[in-house]
Each structure stands twice: as C-alpha cells, then as structure tokens.
Design a protein around this motif. Structure first.
Motif, PDB file in Angstrom:
ATOM      1  N   GLN A 120       0.817  -1.218   0.000  1.00 46.09           N
ATOM      2  CA  GLN A 120       0.000   0.000   0.000  1.00 46.09           C
ATOM      3  C   GLN A 120       0.850   1.267   0.000  1.00 46.09           C
ATOM      4  O   GLN A 120       0.419   2.303  -0.483  1.00 46.09           O
ATOM      5  CB  GLN A 120      -0.896   0.042   1.249  1.00 46.09           C
ATOM      6  CG  GLN A 120      -1.937  -1.029   1.323  1.00 46.09           C
ATOM      7  CD  GLN A 120      -2.581  -1.077   2.695  1.00 46.09           C
ATOM      8  OE1 GLN A 120      -1.929  -0.912   3.713  1.00 46.09           O
ATOM      9  NE2 GLN A 120      -3.887  -1.316   2.716  1.00 46.09           N
ATOM     10  N   TRP A 121       2.048   1.174   0.568  1.00 44.20           N
ATOM     11  CA  TRP A 121       2.878   2.353   0.750  1.00 44.20           C
ATOM     12  C   TRP A 121       4.102   2.385  -0.153  1.00 44.20           C
ATOM     13  O   TRP A 121       4.897   3.314  -0.092  1.00 44.20           O
ATOM     14  CB  TRP A 121       3.316   2.460   2.212  1.00 44.20           C
ATOM     15  CG  TRP A 121       2.163   2.857   3.066  1.00 44.20           C
ATOM     16  CD1 TRP A 121       1.324   2.029   3.750  1.00 44.20           C
ATOM     17  CD2 TRP A 121       1.689   4.180   3.291  1.00 44.20           C
ATOM     18  NE1 TRP A 121       0.370   2.764   4.394  1.00 44.20           N
ATOM     19  CE2 TRP A 121       0.570   4.088   4.123  1.00 44.20           C
ATOM     20  CE3 TRP A 121       2.109   5.435   2.864  1.00 44.20           C
ATOM     21  CZ2 TRP A 121      -0.141   5.206   4.544  1.00 44.20           C
ATOM     22  CZ3 TRP A 121       1.409   6.544   3.282  1.00 44.20           C
ATOM     23  CH2 TRP A 121       0.304   6.425   4.112  1.00 44.20           C
ATOM     24  N   GLY A 122       4.299   1.358  -0.956  1.00 38.32           N
ATOM     25  CA  GLY A 122       5.438   1.338  -1.864  1.00 38.32           C
ATOM     26  C   GLY A 122       6.697   0.765  -1.243  1.00 38.32           C
ATOM     27  O   GLY A 122       7.797   1.047  -1.705  1.00 38.32           O
ATOM     28  N   TRP A 128       6.103   8.351   2.123  1.00 35.68           N
ATOM     29  CA  TRP A 128       5.188   9.464   1.902  1.00 35.68           C
ATOM     30  C   TRP A 128       4.500   9.263   0.570  1.00 35.68           C
ATOM     31  O   TRP A 128       5.160   8.965  -0.436  1.00 35.68           O
ATOM     32  CB  TRP A 128       5.943  10.790   1.894  1.00 35.68           C
ATOM     33  CG  TRP A 128       5.058  11.933   1.534  1.00 35.68           C
ATOM     34  CD1 TRP A 128       4.127  12.528   2.326  1.00 35.68           C
ATOM     35  CD2 TRP A 128       4.994  12.610   0.282  1.00 35.68           C
ATOM     36  NE1 TRP A 128       3.499  13.536   1.657  1.00 35.68           N
ATOM     37  CE2 TRP A 128       4.012  13.604   0.378  1.00 35.68           C
ATOM     38  CE3 TRP A 128       5.673  12.465  -0.927  1.00 35.68           C
ATOM     39  CZ2 TRP A 128       3.701  14.455  -0.671  1.00 35.68           C
ATOM     40  CZ3 TRP A 128       5.350  13.320  -1.964  1.00 35.68           C
ATOM     41  CH2 TRP A 128       4.382  14.305  -1.829  1.00 35.68           C
ATOM     42  N   ARG A 129       3.182   9.380   0.587  1.00 35.89           N
ATOM     43  CA  ARG A 129       2.399   9.339  -0.646  1.00 35.89           C
ATOM     44  C   ARG A 129       1.430  10.503  -0.599  1.00 35.89           C
ATOM     45  O   ARG A 129       0.728  10.678   0.399  1.00 35.89           O
ATOM     46  CB  ARG A 129       1.642   8.016  -0.761  1.00 35.89           C
ATOM     47  CG  ARG A 129       2.641   6.880  -0.864  1.00 35.89           C
ATOM     48  CD  ARG A 129       2.202   5.616  -1.457  1.00 35.89           C
ATOM     49  NE  ARG A 129       1.326   5.677  -2.585  1.00 35.89           N
ATOM     50  CZ  ARG A 129       0.538   4.668  -2.916  1.00 35.89           C
ATOM     51  NH1 ARG A 129       0.523   3.574  -2.189  1.00 35.89           N
ATOM     52  NH2 ARG A 129      -0.230   4.746  -3.972  1.00 35.89           N
ATOM     53  N   PRO A 130       1.384  11.300  -1.652  1.00 36.08           N
ATOM     54  CA  PRO A 130       0.577  12.522  -1.612  1.00 36.08           C
ATOM     55  C   PRO A 130      -0.893  12.263  -1.275  1.00 36.08           C
ATOM     56  O   PRO A 130      -1.506  13.036  -0.554  1.00 36.08           O
ATOM     57  CB  PRO A 130       0.706  13.117  -3.006  1.00 36.08           C
ATOM     58  CG  PRO A 130       1.774  12.361  -3.698  1.00 36.08           C
ATOM     59  CD  PRO A 130       2.060  11.129  -2.932  1.00 36.08           C
ATOM     60  N   GLU A 131      -1.447  11.177  -1.790  1.00 40.46           N
ATOM     61  CA  GLU A 131      -2.866  10.916  -1.560  1.00 40.46           C
ATOM     62  C   GLU A 131      -3.149  10.229  -0.225  1.00 40.46           C
ATOM     63  O   GLU A 131      -4.280  10.176   0.213  1.00 40.46           O
ATOM     64  CB  GLU A 131      -3.450  10.079  -2.708  1.00 40.46           C
ATOM     65  CG  GLU A 131      -2.973   8.628  -2.743  1.00 40.46           C
ATOM     66  CD  GLU A 131      -1.618   8.399  -3.392  1.00 40.46           C
ATOM     67  OE1 GLU A 131      -1.243   7.222  -3.484  1.00 40.46           O
ATOM     68  OE2 GLU A 131      -0.935   9.363  -3.787  1.00 40.46           O
ATOM     69  N   LYS A 132      -2.115   9.702   0.433  1.00 32.28           N
ATOM     70  CA  LYS A 132      -2.318   8.938   1.663  1.00 32.28           C
ATOM     71  C   LYS A 132      -1.688   9.560   2.895  1.00 32.28           C
ATOM     72  O   LYS A 132      -2.114   9.295   4.000  1.00 32.28           O
ATOM     73  CB  LYS A 132      -1.759   7.520   1.498  1.00 32.28           C
ATOM     74  CG  LYS A 132      -2.472   6.707   0.449  1.00 32.28           C
ATOM     75  CD  LYS A 132      -1.952   5.313   0.439  1.00 32.28           C
ATOM     76  CE  LYS A 132      -2.793   4.547   1.409  1.00 32.28           C
ATOM     77  NZ  LYS A 132      -2.687   3.128   1.343  1.00 32.28           N
ATOM     78  N   GLY A 133      -0.625  10.307   2.759  1.00 34.00           N
ATOM     79  CA  GLY A 133       0.059  10.877   3.901  1.00 34.00           C
ATOM     80  C   GLY A 133       1.428  10.254   4.107  1.00 34.00           C
ATOM     81  O   GLY A 133       2.078   9.816   3.164  1.00 34.00           O
ATOM     82  N   THR A 134       1.847  10.173   5.366  1.00 35.48           N
ATOM     83  CA  THR A 134       3.159   9.651   5.737  1.00 35.48           C
ATOM     84  C   THR A 134       2.965   8.381   6.556  1.00 35.48           C
ATOM     85  O   THR A 134       1.983   8.246   7.273  1.00 35.48           O
ATOM     86  CB  THR A 134       3.920  10.699   6.571  1.00 35.48           C
ATOM     87  OG1 THR A 134       3.915  11.937   5.854  1.00 35.48           O
ATOM     88  CG2 THR A 134       5.348  10.293   6.821  1.00 35.48           C
ATOM     89  N   VAL A 145      -3.580   4.917  12.537  1.00 35.00           N
ATOM     90  CA  VAL A 145      -3.565   6.061  11.636  1.00 35.00           C
ATOM     91  C   VAL A 145      -3.930   7.288  12.458  1.00 35.00           C
ATOM     92  O   VAL A 145      -5.023   7.361  13.037  1.00 35.00           O
ATOM     93  CB  VAL A 145      -4.575   5.881  10.476  1.00 35.00           C
ATOM     94  CG1 VAL A 145      -4.544   7.100   9.560  1.00 35.00           C
ATOM     95  CG2 VAL A 145      -4.295   4.602   9.706  1.00 35.00           C
ATOM     96  N   LEU A 146      -3.015   8.238  12.522  1.00 33.42           N
ATOM     97  CA  LEU A 146      -3.271   9.490  13.219  1.00 33.42           C
ATOM     98  C   LEU A 146      -3.736  10.528  12.217  1.00 33.42           C
ATOM     99  O   LEU A 146      -3.118  10.694  11.168  1.00 33.42           O
ATOM    100  CB  LEU A 146      -2.007   9.995  13.908  1.00 33.42           C
ATOM    101  CG  LEU A 146      -1.376   9.092  14.943  1.00 33.42           C
ATOM    102  CD1 LEU A 146      -0.084   9.711  15.452  1.00 33.42           C
ATOM    103  CD2 LEU A 146      -2.320   8.845  16.082  1.00 33.42           C
ATOM    104  N   HIS A 152      -3.117  16.223   7.328  1.00 34.51           N
ATOM    105  CA  HIS A 152      -2.302  15.075   6.954  1.00 34.51           C
ATOM    106  C   HIS A 152      -2.603  13.875   7.851  1.00 34.51           C
ATOM    107  O   HIS A 152      -3.200  14.022   8.916  1.00 34.51           O
ATOM    108  CB  HIS A 152      -0.812  15.425   7.057  1.00 34.51           C
ATOM    109  CG  HIS A 152      -0.389  16.463   6.084  1.00 34.51           C
ATOM    110  ND1 HIS A 152      -0.187  17.780   6.427  1.00 34.51           N
ATOM    111  CD2 HIS A 152      -0.130  16.387   4.762  1.00 34.51           C
ATOM    112  CE1 HIS A 152       0.178  18.467   5.370  1.00 34.51           C
ATOM    113  NE2 HIS A 152       0.226  17.647   4.335  1.00 34.51           N
ATOM    114  N   THR A 153      -2.150  12.708   7.410  1.00 35.16           N
ATOM    115  CA  THR A 153      -2.257  11.514   8.234  1.00 35.16           C
ATOM    116  C   THR A 153      -0.866  10.924   8.439  1.00 35.16           C
ATOM    117  O   THR A 153       0.038  11.143   7.632  1.00 35.16           O
ATOM    118  CB  THR A 153      -3.159  10.437   7.595  1.00 35.16           C
ATOM    119  OG1 THR A 153      -2.588  10.017   6.359  1.00 35.16           O
ATOM    120  CG2 THR A 153      -4.569  10.947   7.386  1.00 35.16           C
TER     121      THR A 153
END
Length: 181
Positions: A120-122, A128-134, A145-146, A152-153
C-alpha cells in the motif's frame, strides 16, 4: 495501559509503549554486509590489470552500495512507539533514527488499521504518498492512523495498535469538569 480479559480498558501508567519488528529486513542487511566485504576483498586482493581507476571505482562502489543497503535496512528492522501525556514518539531501528515526535495537541483523531501492508505504501520504511500521507511501515499487519490538525495523516505499523488508539483517544478527550484524574 492494559486490557482487561473482559474487554474493558484499564489504565495503569502514564506511558504506553509498543513495538513492531520485521526479521526479514536482516536479509538485505546481510547482502549489504556482503557488498562491503566484496569491496574490501577487491581492495586487498587486487589482481586487476586494467588500471587503478577501475579498481578504485569498483571498491568505492561496492562499499558505498553495501553501506547504503546495510544502514538503510537496519534503520527499519523495528519501530518503537511511545505515547505519553503530551506526545507520540516514533523511533526506528537500533539507533532510533529516523525519529518523529508528534504533540498530541496536533492530533485530531486516531484510527485502528487492521491491515497495513508495504504494498500500500510502496515498500518498507519511512514513506510518503501525496494521496495517503506519511507512514512508518516495518511489517504487514495492524497499525494506527493518526489524523493531524493540518489535514495530513501519519500511519505506523505497531503491535497492539488497538490499545494505542484507545490511549490516544482517551488523551484527546477533554476532561469533564470536576472529574478526578
């Protein structure tokens, strides 16, 4: 913090700590160590006849690649999470770097994620993914998930993430007037 066998949450300390480990990361670390050993072997047992420049580039390349792989993987063999009354702190690897400290005053919510995967995160690591957060992903499995105040998340894979989410949510709730803490 601990959980009662009947499913009730029982606070007993001011600090919650959690950890997640990925032993598979030791395999790339061993490959990095092997590259370093190869570079040293080339430097010591040099029988190259094609010139010093080619030998020097080979030695430096092997050692540099080995160090990059070795330290890049050892940094994400495990993650340690600590939640105290003021902040959440995430430390990666044996040295504790990279490290991130998030004041709970910046957190607007926390959610349990039953399945976080490197896919999911590469990959593994600090992502960091722009559409998902850090995220800090050291293994597949449960995580938290905060949701931060800036929109941001921040996702962290950690064992017993449900307990961490409960602790954070409890600390985010405003204290009721007259309540004894």
């Amino acid at each position: 913090m601990r959980d009662d066998p009947h499913g009730e949450y029982i606070p007993h300390s001011d600090v919650w700590t959690g950890r997640a480990t990925n032993r598979v990361q030791w395999l790339p670390a061993l490959a990095g160590a092997a590259c370093i050993a190869l570079g040293i072997e080339l430097a010591v047992e040099s029988t190259w006849t094609s010139g010093v420049a080619a030998l020097a580039m080979s030695v430096v390349g092997c050692i540099a690649a080995g160090l990059l792989v070795l330290f890049g993987t050892l940094a994400f063999v495990h993650v340690a999470v600590k939640v105290d009354k003021d902040c959440l702190e995430v430390r990666c690897g044996h040295v504790g770097l990279p490290r991130r400290r998030i004041p709970l005053s910046e957190v607007v919510g926390a959610d349990f994620a039953p399945s976080v995967t490197p896919w999911q995160w590469g990959g593994w690591g600090y992502r960091w993914r722009p559409e998902k957060g850090t995220a800090v992903v050291v293994r597949r499995g449960e995580g938290m998930v905060l949701r931060l105040g800036d929109g941001h998340t921040f996702t962290i894979t950690v064992d017993n993430a449900e307990a961490a989410v409960r602790v954070i949510r409890d600390r985010l709730r405003p204290a009721t007037p007259g309540a004894v803490i």
